[in-house]
Design an enzyme around this catalytic site. Structure first.
Site, PDB file in Angstrom:
ATOM      1  N   THR A   1       0.833  -1.218   0.000  1.00 41.03           N
ATOM      2  CA  THR A   1       0.000   0.000   0.000  1.00 41.03           C
ATOM      3  C   THR A   1       0.861   1.260   0.000  1.00 41.03           C
ATOM      4  O   THR A   1       0.327   2.365  -0.030  1.00 41.03           O
ATOM      5  CB  THR A   1      -0.940   0.043   1.241  1.00 41.03           C
ATOM      6  OG1 THR A   1      -0.149  -0.232   2.409  1.00 41.03           O
ATOM      7  CG2 THR A   1      -2.056  -0.957   1.144  1.00 41.03           C
TER       8      THR A   1
ATOM      9  N   THR B   1       1.775 -10.870   7.936  1.00 40.11           N
ATOM     10  CA  THR B   1       2.590  -9.653   8.101  1.00 40.11           C
ATOM     11  C   THR B   1       2.659  -9.269   9.581  1.00 40.11           C
ATOM     12  O   THR B   1       3.727  -8.940  10.092  1.00 40.11           O
ATOM     13  CB  THR B   1       1.987  -8.506   7.260  1.00 40.11           C
ATOM     14  OG1 THR B   1       2.058  -8.881   5.891  1.00 40.11           O
ATOM     15  CG2 THR B   1       2.752  -7.209   7.465  1.00 40.11           C
TER      16      THR B   1
ATOM     17  N   TYR C   1      -6.663  -8.306  11.169  1.00 42.36           N
ATOM     18  CA  TYR C   1      -5.887  -7.134  11.576  1.00 42.36           C
ATOM     19  C   TYR C   1      -5.876  -6.999  13.096  1.00 42.36           C
ATOM     20  O   TYR C   1      -4.814  -6.906  13.718  1.00 42.36           O
ATOM     21  CB  TYR C   1      -6.513  -5.905  10.918  1.00 42.36           C
ATOM     22  CG  TYR C   1      -5.811  -4.590  11.184  1.00 42.36           C
ATOM     23  CD1 TYR C   1      -4.611  -4.274  10.539  1.00 42.36           C
ATOM     24  CD2 TYR C   1      -6.353  -3.638  12.046  1.00 42.36           C
ATOM     25  CE1 TYR C   1      -3.979  -3.046  10.752  1.00 42.36           C
ATOM     26  CE2 TYR C   1      -5.733  -2.417  12.266  1.00 42.36           C
ATOM     27  CZ  TYR C   1      -4.550  -2.122  11.611  1.00 42.36           C
ATOM     28  OH  TYR C   1      -3.935  -0.913  11.834  1.00 42.36           O
TER      29      TYR C   1
HETATM   30  P1  NAD Z   1      -0.070   2.432   4.966  1.00 43.88           P
HETATM   31  O1  NAD Z   1      -0.854   1.321   4.370  1.00 43.88           O
HETATM   32  O2  NAD Z   1       0.001   3.718   4.268  1.00 43.88           O
HETATM   33  O3  NAD Z   1       1.422   1.970   5.269  1.00 43.88           O
HETATM   34  C1  NAD Z   1       1.799   0.643   5.520  1.00 43.88           C
HETATM   35  C2  NAD Z   1       3.102   0.384   4.778  1.00 43.88           C
HETATM   36  O4  NAD Z   1       3.550  -0.944   5.055  1.00 43.88           O
HETATM   37  C3  NAD Z   1       2.934   0.489   3.255  1.00 43.88           C
HETATM   38  O5  NAD Z   1       3.977   1.246   2.715  1.00 43.88           O
HETATM   39  C4  NAD Z   1       2.995  -0.957   2.794  1.00 43.88           C
HETATM   40  O6  NAD Z   1       3.457  -1.098   1.464  1.00 43.88           O
HETATM   41  C5  NAD Z   1       3.927  -1.561   3.830  1.00 43.88           C
HETATM   42  N1  NAD Z   1       3.784  -3.004   3.989  1.00 43.88           N
HETATM   43  C6  NAD Z   1       2.630  -3.705   4.137  1.00 43.88           C
HETATM   44  N2  NAD Z   1       2.906  -5.010   4.257  1.00 43.88           N
HETATM   45  C7  NAD Z   1       4.263  -5.128   4.188  1.00 43.88           C
HETATM   46  C8  NAD Z   1       5.149  -6.233   4.230  1.00 43.88           C
HETATM   47  N3  NAD Z   1       4.708  -7.485   4.382  1.00 43.88           N
HETATM   48  N4  NAD Z   1       6.488  -6.007   4.113  1.00 43.88           N
HETATM   49  C9  NAD Z   1       6.951  -4.739   3.947  1.00 43.88           C
HETATM   50  N5  NAD Z   1       6.157  -3.654   3.891  1.00 43.88           N
HETATM   51  C10 NAD Z   1       4.818  -3.849   4.010  1.00 43.88           C
HETATM   52  O7  NAD Z   1      -0.667   2.630   6.443  1.00 43.88           O
HETATM   53  P2  NAD Z   1      -0.293   3.684   7.566  1.00 43.88           P
HETATM   54  O8  NAD Z   1      -1.519   4.437   7.891  1.00 43.88           O
HETATM   55  O9  NAD Z   1       0.938   4.418   7.217  1.00 43.88           O
HETATM   56  O10 NAD Z   1      -0.015   2.711   8.789  1.00 43.88           O
HETATM   57  C11 NAD Z   1       1.306   2.398   9.223  1.00 43.88           C
HETATM   58  C12 NAD Z   1       1.227   1.519  10.468  1.00 43.88           C
HETATM   59  O11 NAD Z   1       0.517   2.200  11.506  1.00 43.88           O
HETATM   60  C13 NAD Z   1       0.516   0.193  10.253  1.00 43.88           C
HETATM   61  O12 NAD Z   1       1.206  -0.810  10.975  1.00 43.88           O
HETATM   62  C14 NAD Z   1      -0.852   0.413  10.829  1.00 43.88           C
HETATM   63  O13 NAD Z   1      -1.412  -0.787  11.315  1.00 43.88           O
HETATM   64  C15 NAD Z   1      -0.542   1.381  11.965  1.00 43.88           C
HETATM   65  N6  NAD Z   1      -1.721   2.203  12.294  1.00 43.88           N
HETATM   66  C16 NAD Z   1      -2.096   3.241  11.491  1.00 43.88           C
HETATM   67  C17 NAD Z   1      -3.230   3.991  11.827  1.00 43.88           C
HETATM   68  C18 NAD Z   1      -3.684   5.163  11.002  1.00 43.88           C
HETATM   69  O14 NAD Z   1      -4.735   5.732  11.309  1.00 43.88           O
HETATM   70  N7  NAD Z   1      -2.963   5.617  10.004  1.00 43.88           N
HETATM   71  C19 NAD Z   1      -3.984   3.650  12.965  1.00 43.88           C
HETATM   72  C20 NAD Z   1      -3.590   2.574  13.730  1.00 43.88           C
HETATM   73  C21 NAD Z   1      -2.443   1.856  13.404  1.00 43.88           C
END
Ligand code: NAD
Ligand code: UDP
Length: 313
Positions: free
Chosen positions: A38, A93, A146
């Site tokens: 993503t 993951t 998740y």
């Molecule tokens: P996002 O989807 O923009 O970023 C996630 C990133 O992880 C992406 O760049 C994706 O390509 C990478 N990724 C996914 N699976 C992977 C794998 N197997 N190996 C390597 N890279 C992988 O989401 P975000 O909003 O930036 O979220 C980042 C983190 O924060 C996540 O762990 C998410 O669970 C956590 N989080 C985010 C929010 C929010 O509101 N943004 C809330 C709670 C938790």
């Protein structure tokens, strides 16, 4: 400040790219690891010329060895539409990816911050949510890949801390928004902004009375840095305690974009939490952190970013 070598997994994603940028500004060497599930190269394109920045294309489910001092472990899709597309991969993951990160940290004695989530509280029966609340999660519903994946990631982190003395920090992140969210990300803030800018109907899931608390990305990144630097080993809620219904959010975005888009009701997704708001007393007390950017201001900045991108398509 001591210059460190810092690994950011998921560094090409929404939060990760802002974090990489901030760490570089602070003078650290940054290794950004991503499999671009993503994440987007354009999120970090402006960092590629920086000699302190390195991009590694790698799936965190595969083991890795890197000499680093700290790891911010963010790799995981965060939006329901993305994490539900391939639920097995999401669990893998969360579990295998976190195991690999913790093994790496154990080997090179790095400190790890795990990006956990308010989803560990599920559809909460306590409100607002304190870190001491164990949650109300459906273990077999569509969000389980998740929610339970992240709960397992937390369990792994505390087990590595207890058994091997790995330094772990656990950030329970509440809904965060800001520039660089993908147009097709599927999360509510980006959906509403894109719909308003395109003059499309605003999709309200259910009756729109469910609530969320929205934190601006810069505030969250500051919280990450403080948590990583602190001695705090207990999970810490990071989020903005302002609580809004989805109808209120739609109205704000409609006004900000001068949009005439109408609201349209869509079915409420299964197990969609009814209410969510962090109690951030622990972050205030132990990290001296609280968000500074109110929703109206943060939305204004986010809309400006989408206006550039959406009009360019
Ligand atoms: P996002 O989807 O923009 O970023 C996630 C990133 O992880 C992406 O760049 C994706 O390509 C990478 N990724 C996914 N699976 C992977 C794998 N197997 N190996 C390597 N890279 C992988 O989401 P975000 O909003 O930036 O979220 C980042 C983190 O924060 C996540 O762990 C998410 O669970 C956590 N989080 C985010 C929010 C929010 O509101 N943004 C809330 C709670 C938790
Ligand atoms: N939502 C909505 N319309 C949309 C997208 C989401 O009404 O187009 C609702 C969704 O049902 C949820 C809230 O907005 O109640 C937040 O959804 P999001 O996917 O952003 O985050 P999460 O549910 O993971 O908190």
């Amino acid at each position: 400040m001591t210059q460190k070598r810092i690994l950011v997994t998921g560094g090409a994603g929404f939060l990760g790219s802002h974090l990489c940028e901030r760490l570089l500004q602070l003078g650290h060497d940054v290794i950004c690891l991503d499999n671009f599930f993503t994440g987007r190269r354009q999120n970090i394109a402006h960092l590629l010329d920086n000699r302190a920045f390195e991009l590694v294309r790698h799936d965190i489910c595969e083991p890795l060895t890197l000499e680093v001092d700290e790891v911010f472990h963010l790799a995981c899709p965060a939006s329901p539409i993305h994490y539900q597309k391939n639920p097995v991969r999401t669990i893998r993951t969360c579990v295998q990816g976190t195991l690999n990160v913790l093994d790496l940290a154990r080997e090179v004695r790095a400190r790890v911050l795990i990006a956990s989530t308010s989803e560990v509280y599920g559809d909460p029966l306590e409100h607002p949510q304190l870190e001491s609340y164990w949650g109300h999660v459906n273990p077999i519903g569509p969000r389980a890949c998740y929610d339970e994946g992240k709960r397992c990631a937390e369990a792994l982190a505390v087990s590595y801390a207890r058994q091997y003395g790995v330094g772990v920090r656990i950030a329970r992140i509440f809904n965060t928004y800001g520039p660089r969210m993908l147009e097709n990300d599927g999360r509510v803030v980006s959906n509403f902004i894109v719909q308003c800018l395109r003059g499309e109907s605003i999709t309200i899931f259910g009756n729109g009375k469910q609530t969320r608390s929205f934190c601006y990305v810069d505030d969250l990144v500051e919280g990450f840095l403080r948590l990583m630097a602190s001695p705090e080993e207990q999970p810490v809620n990071l989020g903005n305690p302002g609580e809004f219904t989805m109808l209120e959010l739609a109205e704000k975005i409609r006004k900000l974009t001068n949009s005439k888009s109408m609201l349209v009701e869509r079915p409420l997704p299964v197990d969609d939490p009814v209410r969510r708001r962090p109690d951030i007393s622990r972050a205030i007390e132990r990290l001296d952190w609280q968000p500074k950017i109110a929703l109206d201001e943060g939305l204004k900045r986010t809309v400006a970013d989408f206006q550039r991108r959406v009009s360019a398509t």
